[in-house]
Write an enzyme that holds these catalytic residues in place. Structure first.
Site, PDB file in Angstrom:
ATOM      1  N   HIS A 130      -0.986   4.439  -2.218  1.00 36.16           N
ATOM      2  CA  HIS A 130      -2.084   3.977  -2.910  1.00 36.16           C
ATOM      3  C   HIS A 130      -2.814   4.930  -3.560  1.00 36.16           C
ATOM      4  O   HIS A 130      -4.174   4.764  -3.758  1.00 36.16           O
ATOM      5  CB  HIS A 130      -2.967   3.183  -1.743  1.00 36.16           C
ATOM      6  CG  HIS A 130      -3.446   1.978  -2.362  1.00 36.16           C
ATOM      7  ND1 HIS A 130      -4.640   1.316  -1.579  1.00 36.16           N
ATOM      8  CD2 HIS A 130      -3.402   1.349  -3.536  1.00 36.16           C
ATOM      9  CE1 HIS A 130      -4.938   0.333  -2.527  1.00 36.16           C
ATOM     10  NE2 HIS A 130      -4.239   0.210  -3.794  1.00 36.16           N
TER      11      HIS A 130
ATOM     12  N   CYS B 226      -9.554   0.657   0.523  1.00 35.03           N
ATOM     13  CA  CYS B 226      -8.340   1.316   0.900  1.00 35.03           C
ATOM     14  C   CYS B 226      -8.237   2.763   0.130  1.00 35.03           C
ATOM     15  O   CYS B 226      -8.356   3.813   0.492  1.00 35.03           O
ATOM     16  CB  CYS B 226      -7.058   0.624   0.621  1.00 35.03           C
ATOM     17  SG  CYS B 226      -6.884  -0.895   1.342  1.00 35.03           S
TER      18      CYS B 226
HETATM   19 CA   LIG Z   1      -7.760  -0.805   3.516  1.00 35.57          CA
END
Ligand SMILES: [Ca+2]
Length: 438
Positions: A130, A75
């Protein structure tokens, strides 16, 4: 008088940035990211059990890239690559941030939002960040004027007693809606608010990443799917598809379709192997999973649509990568990239509209700890575990089943040399590759 008006028309835009952008017809940029989607799990790749009519419509409205990649199988690294337009291993963002105050997208890097904001764009992130939880990494310190979403790598989709971590700016949002619905709602509101000026919307869903939470409204659509995880995944996908449909409908209703570049990718492939955040996804016909440099980890659904500027319903087969979306957005916005920015991405517009028949990249590269890969034309050299290099010819063998390393040692050697040259330009990871924070 005529002269004065002419002078005003020429000079005024320089004093009013929004007006300047509007006058030269700067298009809006909408980049939509899905999370941990299986390559197989969209209608435009032939998925049978999960209808994705809105994503399919987006594919039909523009160009579908069948060899669309992301620069990592995880990610956070691919989001770092997307927003900087640079291979994230160049600045140490090789793995997911593992927690701690100083872990996040290095502040030495400039984001797409920074650049578009400087060019007069209204910039907003709706969804998953993130790229660091500390104040200095906050989206509003990284070029986004507006932020609604969460800072970490995963989040519950249902409202929680403690208010959880959904923020508007820096403040808890006390969100009550199913999270994917809330992101769709906020994206539409952002477009509504900024429809009269050029805007950049980064809509980063956490769907269809774990936890496996689907609301009854969406689960009811998939009573025929017996496997519970797959059924929940289908519900989560369907919610995201609906949210994408709301965004495209809003752009249409606001008359902005022909003035908006829309991109859609998944941030990495579906997690299908033990030890990953398994969500019921399928990467068929690709082999491998999230957290691997096999195609299943890095080749993703990849769409670029711009009504009237890019062909509709086109399938583009040359390898492209999410880093390109950064350069493409800059070009669309009329921003000339400086060589000092050291972008790895390429403006895809002349390739996707057919003006340039060459391949946008001589090669694409991956490094993820001791895993590696390079794709050059049809060939791919890859190490995805501890069993050394493997060589595949993807045009004939998209499933990476027939290892040609022994048959084609010269080809393997050639790719190894090209990859090593790239590898030598990278820095050591700034933090380790723990598998916890996916
Ligand atoms: Ca991901």
């Amino acid at each position: 008088m005529k002269r004065l008006l002419l002078l005003l028309a020429l000079v005024l835009p320089y004093f009013v940035p929004g007006l300047a952008a509007a006058q030269v017809g700067k298009p809006n940029i909408v980049i939509i990211v899905g999370d941990d989607m299986g390559y197989a799990d969209v209608g435009f790749h032939g998925c049978q059990d999960i209808p994705t009519p809105h994503l399919d419509a987006l594919a039909k409205s523009g160009v579908r890239c069948t060899s669309g990649y992301v620069s990592g199988p995880y990610c956070s690294p691919t989001r770092a690559g997307l927003l900087t337009g640079r291979y994230q291993q160049r600045f140490g963002h090789e793995f997911n941030p593992a927690g701690g105050a100083d872990v996040g997208l290095p502040v030495t890097e400039t984001t797409l939002a920074d650049r578009l904001k400087a060019a007069g764009y209204a910039t907003g992130l709706v969804g998953k960040w993130h790229l660091g939880g500390a104040a200095k990494f906050h989206p509003q310190q990284r070029g986004f004027q507006e932020f609604f979403g969460f800072l970490g790598g995963a989040h519950s989709y249902f409202p929680e007693a403690k208010g959880a971590g959904i923020l508007r700016g820096n403040q808890p949002a006390n969100e009550k809606d199913y999270l994917t619905d809330a992101f769709g709602r906020e994206a539409v509101a952002f477009i509504d608010k900024h429809q009269k000026e050029p805007f950049f919307l980064y809509l980063a869903f956490n769907a269809v990443h774990t936890p496996m939470h689907a609301s009854d409204q969406y689960l009811q659509r998939f009573g025929k799917i017996e496997d519970k995880t797959r059924r929940t995944y289908a519900g989560m996908m369907s919610a995201m598809d609906d949210a994408v449909g709301q965004v495209t409908a809003k752009l249409r209703a606001a008359g902005l379709e022909e003035n908006t570049l829309i991109c859609f990718i998944s941030d990495n492939g579906g997690p299908t192997m033990p030890g990953t955040t398994i969500n019921g996804s399928s990467n068929a016909p690709l082999r491998g999973s999230k957290r691997q440099t096999l195609e299943g980890g890095i080749r993703v659904p990849f769409l670029v649509s711009w009504k009237g500027k890019l062909p509709a319903g086109k399938v583009y087969e040359q390898p492209v990568i999410q880093l390109d979306l950064n350069a493409t957005a800059l070009a669309a916005a009329g921003i000339t990239a400086s060589p000092d920015w050291k972008l790895d991405g390429v403006n895809l517009l002349p390739y996707l509209d057919g003006k340039n028949a060459q391949s946008p990249h001589a090669a694409l590269y991956w490094r993820f700890g001791n895993m590696m890969a390079i794709r050059q034309g049809d060939w791919k050299l890859v190490q995805y575990d501890n069993t050394g290099r493997h060589l595949y010819q993807l045009g004939k063998d998209i499933g990476e089943k027939d290892n040609l390393l022994a048959k084609e040692p010269e080809k393997a050697k050639e790719l190894e040399a090209v990859w090593k040259k790239w590898d030598a330009e990278l820095v050591k990871p700034l933090w380790g590759g723990g598998s916890k924070a996916e």
